[in-house]
Design a protein around this motif. Sequence first.
Motif, PDB file in Angstrom:
ATOM      1  N   MET A  46       0.815  -1.210   0.000  1.00 44.67           N
ATOM      2  CA  MET A  46       0.000   0.000   0.000  1.00 44.67           C
ATOM      3  C   MET A  46       0.853   1.266   0.000  1.00 44.67           C
ATOM      4  N   TYR A  47       2.125   1.172   0.322  1.00 43.31           N
ATOM      5  CA  TYR A  47       3.001   2.329   0.293  1.00 43.31           C
ATOM      6  C   TYR A  47       4.440   1.839   0.243  1.00 43.31           C
ATOM      7  N   GLN A  48       5.340   2.718  -0.148  1.00 47.92           N
ATOM      8  CA  GLN A  48       6.760   2.384  -0.174  1.00 47.92           C
ATOM      9  C   GLN A  48       7.294   2.394   1.253  1.00 47.92           C
ATOM     10  N   ARG A  49       7.850   1.277   1.669  1.00 47.24           N
ATOM     11  CA  ARG A  49       8.388   1.205   3.026  1.00 47.24           C
ATOM     12  C   ARG A  49       9.543   2.189   3.190  1.00 47.24           C
ATOM     13  N   HIS A  50       9.710   2.686   4.393  1.00 48.50           N
ATOM     14  CA  HIS A  50      10.826   3.578   4.652  1.00 48.50           C
ATOM     15  C   HIS A  50      12.128   2.809   4.464  1.00 48.50           C
ATOM     16  N   LYS A  51      13.037   3.376   3.675  1.00 52.84           N
ATOM     17  CA  LYS A  51      14.247   2.640   3.289  1.00 52.84           C
ATOM     18  C   LYS A  51      15.179   2.350   4.461  1.00 52.84           C
ATOM     19  N   LEU A  52      15.005   3.045   5.569  1.00 52.19           N
ATOM     20  CA  LEU A  52      15.859   2.816   6.727  1.00 52.19           C
ATOM     21  C   LEU A  52      15.270   1.812   7.706  1.00 52.19           C
ATOM     22  N   ASP A  53      14.113   1.238   7.367  1.00 52.26           N
ATOM     23  CA  ASP A  53      13.487   0.282   8.282  1.00 52.26           C
ATOM     24  C   ASP A  53      14.399  -0.915   8.505  1.00 52.26           C
ATOM     25  N   GLY A  54      14.996  -1.411   7.426  1.00 58.48           N
ATOM     26  CA  GLY A  54      15.968  -2.486   7.568  1.00 58.48           C
ATOM     27  C   GLY A  54      15.406  -3.884   7.579  1.00 58.48           C
ATOM     28  N   THR A  55      14.077  -4.030   7.552  1.00 59.31           N
ATOM     29  CA  THR A  55      13.465  -5.362   7.558  1.00 59.31           C
ATOM     30  C   THR A  55      12.415  -5.428   6.461  1.00 59.31           C
ATOM     31  N   ASP A  56      12.252  -6.624   5.903  1.00 61.11           N
ATOM     32  CA  ASP A  56      11.184  -6.835   4.933  1.00 61.11           C
ATOM     33  C   ASP A  56       9.874  -7.044   5.679  1.00 61.11           C
ATOM     34  N   PRO A  57       8.815  -6.382   5.282  1.00 64.50           N
ATOM     35  CA  PRO A  57       7.529  -6.579   5.953  1.00 64.50           C
ATOM     36  C   PRO A  57       7.018  -7.996   5.745  1.00 64.50           C
ATOM     37  N   GLN A  58       6.444  -8.574   6.787  1.00 63.64           N
ATOM     38  CA  GLN A  58       5.901  -9.927   6.724  1.00 63.64           C
ATOM     39  C   GLN A  58       4.404  -9.898   7.000  1.00 63.64           C
ATOM     40  N   ILE A  59       3.668 -10.604   6.170  1.00 62.98           N
ATOM     41  CA  ILE A  59       2.241 -10.816   6.385  1.00 62.98           C
ATOM     42  C   ILE A  59       2.030 -12.316   6.540  1.00 62.98           C
ATOM     43  N   VAL A  60       1.476 -12.723   7.672  1.00 63.32           N
ATOM     44  CA  VAL A  60       1.277 -14.138   7.982  1.00 63.32           C
ATOM     45  C   VAL A  60      -0.224 -14.388   8.086  1.00 63.32           C
ATOM     46  N   VAL A  61      -0.735 -15.253   7.222  1.00 54.49           N
ATOM     47  CA  VAL A  61      -2.164 -15.574   7.163  1.00 54.49           C
ATOM     48  C   VAL A  61      -2.310 -17.061   7.448  1.00 54.49           C
ATOM     49  N   HIS A  62      -2.850 -17.413   8.609  1.00 51.75           N
ATOM     50  CA  HIS A  62      -2.908 -18.838   8.962  1.00 51.75           C
ATOM     51  C   HIS A  62      -4.153 -19.167   9.775  1.00 51.75           C
ATOM     52  N   HIS A  63      -4.617 -20.397   9.615  1.00 53.47           N
ATOM     53  CA  HIS A  63      -5.743 -20.945  10.368  1.00 53.47           C
ATOM     54  C   HIS A  63      -7.011 -20.086  10.229  1.00 53.47           C
ATOM     55  N   ASN A  64      -7.304 -19.660   9.002  1.00 54.15           N
ATOM     56  CA  ASN A  64      -8.524 -18.901   8.737  1.00 54.15           C
ATOM     57  C   ASN A  64      -9.473 -19.725   7.871  1.00 54.15           C
ATOM     58  N   LEU A  65     -10.748 -19.343   7.893  1.00 51.08           N
ATOM     59  CA  LEU A  65     -11.758 -19.948   7.035  1.00 51.08           C
ATOM     60  C   LEU A  65     -12.285 -18.888   6.079  1.00 51.08           C
ATOM     61  N   PHE A  66     -12.145 -19.147   4.772  1.00 52.12           N
ATOM     62  CA  PHE A  66     -12.663 -18.263   3.731  1.00 52.12           C
ATOM     63  C   PHE A  66     -13.859 -18.950   3.081  1.00 52.12           C
ATOM     64  N   LYS A  67     -14.994 -18.248   3.009  1.00 52.29           N
ATOM     65  CA  LYS A  67     -16.207 -18.806   2.412  1.00 52.29           C
ATOM     66  C   LYS A  67     -16.900 -17.750   1.560  1.00 52.29           C
ATOM     67  N   GLN A  68     -17.405 -18.189   0.400  1.00 55.28           N
ATOM     68  CA  GLN A  68     -18.228 -17.343  -0.465  1.00 55.28           C
ATOM     69  C   GLN A  68     -17.552 -15.993  -0.718  1.00 55.28           C
ATOM     70  N   VAL A  69     -16.353 -16.056  -1.295  1.00 55.76           N
ATOM     71  CA  VAL A  69     -15.625 -14.860  -1.715  1.00 55.76           C
ATOM     72  C   VAL A  69     -15.276 -15.024  -3.194  1.00 55.76           C
TER      73      VAL A  69
END
Length: 264
Positions: A127-150
């Motif tokens: 959604m935006y350019q990460r600040h270059k001095l952050d020093g870490t790659d952003p992580q998104i962890v999606v686990h143990h969810n139920l998706f229905k009728q999408v």
Amino acid sequence: HHIKFDNVTIFCGAYGIRALSTAHLTLHNCGLHGSGAPWTFRRDASKRDYPGRPHRNLSRLNTHSLIEVDAGRESSVWAYPQNDHWKITHCHFTDSHDGVYLGAIHVEFAHNVIENMQDDGIYLSPMYQRHKLDGTDPQIVVHHNLFKQVLTALAFGGNEPNTHDQIYVYRNVFDLRDPIMAGRMSETRPEPSLTKGKLIGDHGSPPWSSLTIAHNTIIAEGSRDALMASGSGATPERPKRVYNNLYFHTDRLPAYFVPAAGTN
């Protein structure tokens, strides 16, 4: 900073939660319910009045997304610190056009139910350019969810440059058998138009982030690809790992498309 919603029910307007410069946000045991009525069709609520187009919106009273992450940039003085370190667990998301936008933030999304979305379940786009001095790659962890009728459980979109997000999707159930109400009946078509959901896709062919998709169960009726497009979108710079998933097709078994050589 450090805001927790616990056992809160939110009945959403155009948006449920709209966040900018919010760090360490926790949602636990919450319900976010959009205003999409059971008789609402996708074409009723789709945005059509883009600049230069002669169309008009039939209705914009629906909920566009349940959680929307504003794209604050460094040029905006108020945009730092940006949205970061979110945890969303044991929540219920339903009755909206789109579900949850999670792009480019450290986030854990776990043990939730996402159902009855006319379009995207989770938006994974940067959604935006990460600040270059952050020093870490952003992580998104999606686990143990139920998706229905999408319509599209996992989606990418927008034109933001890829920010080396690392996305892990594991131990989820994607039950895509229930149809999505796409278009209502008319004088020339007495039956409504229904469509089936898919696991993953994009809008406008943006770059997909690096993805690991593992230990998931995907149940579907219709698809052009036995892997439900989970083998697509990889590039040498943004690898993809897909393993130990169960794809159960209740209709015919679609073709298996081998990923192109060299795409990592």
